[in-house]
Design a protein around this motif. Structure first.
Motif, PDB file in Angstrom:
ATOM      1  N   LEU A 414       3.107 -52.937 -15.412  1.00 41.31           N
ATOM      2  CA  LEU A 414       3.714 -52.662 -16.788  1.00 41.31           C
ATOM      3  C   LEU A 414       3.386 -51.687 -17.572  1.00 41.31           C
ATOM      4  O   LEU A 414       2.288 -51.204 -17.648  1.00 41.31           O
ATOM      5  CB  LEU A 414       3.423 -53.862 -17.614  1.00 41.31           C
ATOM      6  N   SER A 415       4.421 -50.822 -17.962  1.00 36.81           N
ATOM      7  CA  SER A 415       4.220 -49.649 -18.794  1.00 36.81           C
ATOM      8  C   SER A 415       4.768 -50.151 -20.162  1.00 36.81           C
ATOM      9  O   SER A 415       5.966 -50.350 -20.130  1.00 36.81           O
ATOM     10  CB  SER A 415       4.828 -48.469 -18.268  1.00 36.81           C
ATOM     11  N   ILE A 416       3.813 -49.890 -21.230  1.00 41.91           N
ATOM     12  CA  ILE A 416       4.337 -50.490 -22.694  1.00 41.91           C
ATOM     13  C   ILE A 416       4.339 -48.954 -23.408  1.00 41.91           C
ATOM     14  O   ILE A 416       3.440 -48.099 -23.550  1.00 41.91           O
ATOM     15  CB  ILE A 416       3.584 -51.276 -23.339  1.00 41.91           C
ATOM     16  N   ARG A 417       5.691 -48.861 -23.829  1.00 39.41           N
ATOM     17  CA  ARG A 417       5.591 -47.480 -24.690  1.00 39.41           C
ATOM     18  C   ARG A 417       6.394 -47.720 -25.934  1.00 39.41           C
ATOM     19  O   ARG A 417       7.366 -48.561 -26.270  1.00 39.41           O
ATOM     20  CB  ARG A 417       6.886 -46.596 -23.709  1.00 39.41           C
ATOM     21  N   SER A 418       6.119 -46.856 -27.183  1.00 40.51           N
ATOM     22  CA  SER A 418       6.440 -46.821 -28.044  1.00 40.51           C
ATOM     23  C   SER A 418       6.839 -45.303 -28.553  1.00 40.51           C
ATOM     24  O   SER A 418       6.393 -44.339 -28.606  1.00 40.51           O
ATOM     25  CB  SER A 418       5.604 -47.245 -29.293  1.00 40.51           C
ATOM     26  N   ASP A 419       8.306 -45.193 -28.876  1.00 38.68           N
ATOM     27  CA  ASP A 419       8.732 -43.665 -29.238  1.00 38.68           C
ATOM     28  C   ASP A 419       9.801 -44.062 -30.247  1.00 38.68           C
ATOM     29  O   ASP A 419      11.115 -44.151 -30.161  1.00 38.68           O
ATOM     30  CB  ASP A 419       9.692 -43.499 -27.742  1.00 38.68           C
ATOM     31  N   PRO A 420       9.182 -43.878 -31.700  1.00 41.98           N
ATOM     32  CA  PRO A 420       9.976 -44.159 -32.681  1.00 41.98           C
ATOM     33  C   PRO A 420      11.200 -42.760 -33.030  1.00 41.98           C
ATOM     34  O   PRO A 420      12.074 -43.137 -33.680  1.00 41.98           O
ATOM     35  CB  PRO A 420       9.140 -43.705 -33.873  1.00 41.98           C
ATOM     36  N   GLY A 421      11.109 -41.766 -32.040  1.00 41.42           N
ATOM     37  CA  GLY A 421      12.123 -40.815 -32.394  1.00 41.42           C
ATOM     38  C   GLY A 421      13.431 -40.873 -31.178  1.00 41.42           C
ATOM     39  O   GLY A 421      14.090 -40.098 -30.933  1.00 41.42           O
ATOM     40  N   LYS A 422      13.232 -41.926 -30.379  1.00 44.58           N
ATOM     41  CA  LYS A 422      14.202 -42.049 -29.298  1.00 44.58           C
ATOM     42  C   LYS A 422      15.526 -42.082 -29.808  1.00 44.58           C
ATOM     43  O   LYS A 422      16.615 -41.817 -29.365  1.00 44.58           O
ATOM     44  CB  LYS A 422      13.732 -43.062 -28.285  1.00 44.58           C
TER      45      LYS A 422
END
Length: 490
Positions: A414-422
């Motif tokens: 699993l890869s968990i990512r947070s990108d507020p600028g997406k």
């Protein structure tokens, strides 16, 4: 604009080391190994930031200069374009025959009727029309071309802001989660974690994720839909518990991630985690866990290591292969002939000594044998080799205990990512595409009309000229189309 294009090219060139050299934020162990293998160039490149390209000062400088250059390019052009939108089309030139497209005809209508007719025609063709005097018309259209150009460059600024926002406040982490285990969104539970410079790692959203089932389907028909052993479906069934304690069942599939509210969970891989139990000479369990093995081919021949730091007096380590459908031959050695667990086998070699001699981080899939020695075989062989099927136990020589292959579990990568600028980046990218289409499709054109009385005939001479801002092969057709409505009145 030339400066912005040069900086854009320079940014692309500066990004090349990021794909050439290992990056510390992606794989710290591989980066450290590269520097160790290149004792001369490694430290120099490290000081220059070649292993953290996208966080280096020189890359940030190019990025910021491009940002400033785009703003300096767009703002003056936006002001000029605003005045052009409000301005009237310019006066008709005295000699229309010198324009790129020109046509002159005579008609029996009066000059006033001709001007009114052509005014209606031009407006019907989406021209802005203005009469500076009683004998001419000036028309212009294609303002959306420059608008699209400006939207494109403004959107590029939005993309830069969105990427920078995501880099500063975004984060990503990877975790290997065997079936039946639960992951809590805390820093200590990640196998790898890469936070942005402004991320508070102690303030991660407190959710949990339990992997209930991992369904994998492989092609078993050699004459059916495709290649034998090819994957057909990956589906991780999980129980997601949010920060409020509300639990719900969620399915994570390839290209169907799970949205947690403060991060997105992607299913990037899967494999097998053999459950191994190691006991000491007294029968006390000193290790019992599902250990992930990393697939090496399409048939999931997997490599891995079982590390037993609790062994006494010397620590024990086992390295080798997990074979879902195992075959061992003299040419290829141990390998799998099908990716599903039709005949699972665990082929291991044993070592003893110190598992972590330098204290440096290690891959969970490999065994550092720098401070270890091979365990000799029972028959006097230099290396102990073990082959186990589920449920089998092997007694280690020299009162070192035993190792048991309890069974096989699946794991999900699993890869968990947070990108507020997406969101900003996506919207800006779509706007950039729309602006580029407008800039390529829309034509900036001017059409001028002059009417005058023909000498001695009482007829009216109509002269129409066209001018395009750029090369426009259709300008002659445009002038003809403007006059078409008038041809029946010659």
């Amino acid at each position: 604009m030339r400066t912005a294009l040069f900086l854009l090219l320079l940014l692309a060139v500066a990004a090349i080391p990021g794909s050439t050299f290992p990056q510390r934020s992606i794989d710290a162990a591989r980066t450290a190994q590269w520097i160790t293998d290149h004792p001369t160039a490694g430290p120099v490149l490290d000081r220059l930031g070649f292993f953290e390209v996208y966080a280096s000062p020189w890359f940030a400088a190019i990025y910021l200069l491009l940002f400033v250059s785009l703003i300096g390019c767009v703002l003056p052009r936006s002001r000029i374009h605003w005045h052009q939108l409000r301005a009237r089309p310019p006066r008709a030139p005295r000699r229309l025959e010198r324009l790129a497209a020109h046509r002159e005809v005579e008609t029996d209508e009066t000059p006033e009727a001709v001007l009114e007719r052509l005014r209606t025609t031009l407006r019907g063709r989406r021209y802005r029309v203005h009469a500076h005097d009683a004998s001419t018309l000036s028309a212009e259209k294609g303002y959306l071309k420059e608008s699209g150009n400006l939207v494109f460059h403004l959107a590029l600024i939005g993309v830069l802001v969105g990427v920078a926002w995501g880099h500063l406040l975004g984060w990503k982490g990877d975790v290997i989660l065997p079936v039946g285990q639960t992951f809590a969104n805390t820093l200590s539970r990640y196998d790898t974690f890469s936070p942005g410079p402004w991320v508070d790692v102690s303030g991660l959203d407190p959710f949990t994720l339990r992997l209930d089932r991992m369904h994998v389907e492989f092609e078993s028909d050699t004459t059916g839909r495709g290649q034998f052993g090819a994957p057909r479906d990956f589906d991780a069934t999980t129980t997601f518990t949010d920060a409020a304690g509300q639990a719900r069942e969620e399915s994570i599939r390839v290209n169907h991630p799970l949205e947690t509210g403060h991060g997105t969970v992607f299913l990037l891989g899967n494999g097998y985690a053999p459950h191994v139990t190691v006991r000491d000479a007294d029968g006390t369990v000193i290790y019992s866990d599902a250990t992930p093995f990393l697939p090496q081919d399409n048939f999931y021949t997997s490599v891995g290591a079982v590390k037993v730091p609790g062994a006494d007096p010397d620590q024990l380590g086992f390295a080798g292969f997990f074979l879902p459908t195992g075959v061992i031959d003299d040419q290829r050695g141990p390998h799998s002939v099908f990716p599903d667990t039709l005949d699972p086998q665990l082929a291991l070699t044993a070592f003893e000594g110190q598992l972590f001699p330098s204290g440096a981080p290690q891959s969970v899939y490999t065994l550092d044998t720098e401070a270890m020695t091979p365990v000799p075989g029972k028959d006097g062989a230099d290396q102990l080799r073990i082959l186990l099927r589920p449920g089998q136990t092997y007694d280690l020589p020299g009162a070192r205990g035993s190792i048991t292959f309890d069974g096989v579990e699946r794991f999900a990568g699993l890869s968990i990512r947070s990108d507020p600028g997406k969101t900003l980046t996506l919207v800006s990218s779509l706007l950039a595409l729309a602006g580029l289409v407008l800039n390529l499709v829309v034509r900036r054109r001017r059409v001028f009309v002059r009417v005058s009385a023909a000498e001695g005939t009482g007829r009216t001479v109509v002269s129409v000229g066209g001018l395009a801002k750029d090369d426009d092969e259709g300008m002659d057709d445009e002038v003809d189309a403007v006059l078409t409505a008038d041809e029946g009145h010659r």
